[in-house]
Write a protein that holds these residues in place. Structure first.
Motif, short mmCIF file in Angstrom:
data_model
loop_
_atom_site.label_atom_id
_atom_site.label_comp_id
_atom_site.label_asym_id
_atom_site.label_seq_id
_atom_site.Cartn_x
_atom_site.Cartn_y
_atom_site.Cartn_z
N ALA A 313 15.98 6.48 -29.25
CA ALA A 313 16.55 7.45 -28.33
C ALA A 313 15.88 8.80 -28.48
O ALA A 313 15.87 9.61 -27.55
N LEU A 314 15.30 9.05 -29.63
CA LEU A 314 14.63 10.33 -29.88
C LEU A 314 13.34 10.50 -29.08
O LEU A 314 12.77 11.59 -29.07
N LEU A 315 12.87 9.46 -28.43
CA LEU A 315 11.64 9.58 -27.66
C LEU A 315 11.71 10.73 -26.65
O LEU A 315 10.71 11.40 -26.38
N ASP A 316 12.88 10.95 -26.09
CA ASP A 316 13.03 11.98 -25.07
C ASP A 316 13.92 13.13 -25.53
O ASP A 316 14.45 13.87 -24.71
N ALA A 317 14.07 13.28 -26.84
CA ALA A 317 14.86 14.38 -27.37
C ALA A 317 14.13 15.70 -27.16
O ALA A 317 12.90 15.75 -26.99
N SER A 318 14.88 16.78 -27.19
CA SER A 318 14.26 18.10 -27.15
C SER A 318 13.52 18.35 -28.46
O SER A 318 13.74 17.65 -29.45
N GLU A 319 12.67 19.37 -28.47
CA GLU A 319 11.96 19.71 -29.71
C GLU A 319 12.95 20.03 -30.82
O GLU A 319 12.75 19.67 -31.98
N GLU A 320 14.04 20.72 -30.46
CA GLU A 320 15.04 21.08 -31.46
C GLU A 320 15.72 19.84 -32.02
O GLU A 320 15.92 19.72 -33.23
N GLN A 321 16.07 18.91 -31.15
CA GLN A 321 16.72 17.68 -31.59
C GLN A 321 15.77 16.82 -32.42
O GLN A 321 16.17 16.21 -33.42
N TRP A 322 14.51 16.76 -32.02
CA TRP A 322 13.51 15.99 -32.76
C TRP A 322 13.35 16.54 -34.18
O TRP A 322 13.36 15.80 -35.16
N SER A 323 13.22 17.86 -34.31
CA SER A 323 13.00 18.46 -35.63
C SER A 323 14.24 18.40 -36.50
O SER A 323 14.15 18.45 -37.73
N ALA A 324 15.43 18.28 -35.88
CA ALA A 324 16.67 18.24 -36.66
C ALA A 324 16.98 16.85 -37.19
O ALA A 324 17.79 16.70 -38.10
N ALA A 325 16.33 15.83 -36.63
CA ALA A 325 16.65 14.46 -37.03
C ALA A 325 16.10 14.16 -38.43
O ALA A 325 15.04 14.66 -38.82
N ARG A 326 16.82 13.32 -39.15
CA ARG A 326 16.38 12.88 -40.47
C ARG A 326 16.56 11.37 -40.56
O ARG A 326 17.65 10.86 -40.32
N VAL A 327 15.48 10.65 -40.90
CA VAL A 327 15.52 9.20 -40.96
C VAL A 327 15.74 8.77 -42.40
O VAL A 327 15.00 9.19 -43.30
N ASN A 330 19.57 4.20 -44.14
CA ASN A 330 20.83 3.84 -43.49
C ASN A 330 20.86 4.21 -42.01
O ASN A 330 21.87 3.97 -41.33
N GLY A 331 19.78 4.82 -41.53
CA GLY A 331 19.75 5.20 -40.12
C GLY A 331 19.34 6.64 -39.93
O GLY A 331 18.58 7.20 -40.72
N ILE A 332 19.87 7.26 -38.86
CA ILE A 332 19.51 8.63 -38.49
C ILE A 332 20.63 9.59 -38.84
O ILE A 332 21.80 9.32 -38.55
N GLU A 333 20.27 10.70 -39.45
CA GLU A 333 21.23 11.79 -39.64
C GLU A 333 20.94 12.84 -38.58
O GLU A 333 19.79 13.07 -38.22
N HIS A 334 22.00 13.49 -38.09
CA HIS A 334 21.88 14.49 -37.03
C HIS A 334 21.25 13.86 -35.80
O HIS A 334 20.36 14.43 -35.17
N GLY A 335 21.70 12.63 -35.43
CA GLY A 335 21.20 11.96 -34.23
C GLY A 335 21.63 12.72 -32.99
O GLY A 335 22.45 13.64 -33.02
#
Length: 365
Positions: A313-327, A330-335
């Protein structure tokens, strides 16, 4: 179609120097087959071309790849030479000789392996020739030409063969131990003959004297696209545009809680190539590469679990959302919920598994 050697792999039951390991689990691994497995997991029909020994390791290797959806029907069986083998050493123990947490080292036993007997004649074998005729992408690495003179000749011929509408990708995959008695300058020829070239900045610095993306673009004018991976920080794709100029797109890597790094570069190449085949723009190609790499980084083996990638789903995330994500494992944090909805609009469907759409299955990349 991914061409190159894969081997049986012995994975330790815990971290630490090999002399402290109590037991090993048997697995399989290899740069080109890693790419084939990741492509298959991303919905791209893939095949692996190689040779294995007429032994248990060879049968296990082809069986495990087939179980991952990779076509192994053109893999040759050598009646004399054995399947190659490597052992993985992982860091994270308290031993004084430990590699360090998050680090690993591979110990190879591949000299005289069945795969090293591949040659230009391999390309004329009926099953291989059929796949060559059907392939939309042929993926090669700098490992294969270093295995033997006959493997070198095979890679050169593959790169010189008329494309017929297909793409040829080449990942430098610099292995200094393999080039110790050979001239690595020949790798320049192979990189420049590809349509898409993957270069690690640190590897390119060691092999070619520079890791700078723009200097590498100038050094290799041949490929339509050069993808320069600057370790865990950023990846830049430099593509020749319709007017003959160069357009550069950079995308920062995701924050990842690394479990083990082996295979991440192969997964990135698979993600990027899958994005290419699906017609993604350059930024989404790079993001799919990063997401595939993240899956490998949080796995203990060479290939991560790409069948449960809600993170796409992060393929089309904003730059802010992309940089906030943590893999994490167990999955994604701050999805980003919005990214899921937006992804559906662009053909990414998330319902337990994932679909990126359909790649023409009449052809075998």
């Amino acid at each position: 179609m991914c061409v190159g050697e894969s081997m049986a792999a012995l994975l330790p039951d815990g971290p630490g120097p090999l002399e402290t390991v109590g037991a090993f689990a048997v697995s399989v691994g290899g740069a080109e087959s890693n790419v084939a497995c990741a492509l298959s997991a991303l919905g791209v029909p893939s095949a692996w071309i190689s040779r294995v020994g007429d032994d248990g390791f060879g049968r296990r290797l082809t069986g495990e790849l087939a179980a991952r959806g990779v076509d192994t029907s053109a893999v040759g069986i050598d009646p004399v030479l054995p399947t190659g083998l490597y052992l993985k050493e992982t860091g994270g123990s308290a031993h004084s000789a430990d590699l360090g947490t998050g680090r690993s080292k591979l110990h190879y036993y591949r000299r005289g392996s069945a795969a090293s007997a591949m040659s230009a004649a391999t390309l004329q074998e009926p099953a291989v020739a059929r796949m060559l005729a059907e392939a939309r992408v042929i993926h090669l690495t700098g490992i294969t030409p270093a295995l033997s003179e006959t493997c070198f000749a095979m890679v050169r011929e593959l790169l010189a063969t008329p494309r017929g509408g297909r793409l040829v990708s080449f990942d430098l995959n610099w292995r200094p131990a393999l080039w110790r008695d050979r001239d690595p300058a020949v790798l320049r020829e192979f990189v420049n003959a590809a349509d898409v070239a993957f270069l690690g900045a640190d590897e390119a610095e060691a092999a070619f004297g520079t890791g700078d993306a723009h200097e590498l673009r100038a050094l290799f004018p041949g490929p339509a696209t050069i993808v320069v991976k600057d370790a865990e920080r950023v990846v830049t794709a430099l593509a020749v545009d319709t007017e003959g100029g160069v357009t550069a797109v950079s995308e920062a890597a995701l924050v990842v809680d690394v479990v083990e790094p082996t295979g991440a570069g192969d997964a990135f190449a698979a993600g990027y190539l899958a994005g290419t085949l699906h017609g993604f723009d350059q930024r989404r190609q790079l993001r799919l590469g990063h997401l595939a790499a993240a899956s490998a980084l949080v796995a203990h083996g060479d290939v991560g679990d790409l069948g449960d990638l809600a993170r796409l789903a992060l393929l089309d995330a904003s730059e802010e959302q992309w940089s906030a994500a943590r893999v994490t494992a167990n999955g994604i944090e701050h999805g980003v919920e919005h990214g899921v909805e937006h992804g559906v609009e662009h053909g990414v469907r998330i319902s337990g598994g994932i679909s990126l759409g359909t790649v023409d299955e009449a052809r075998t990349p």
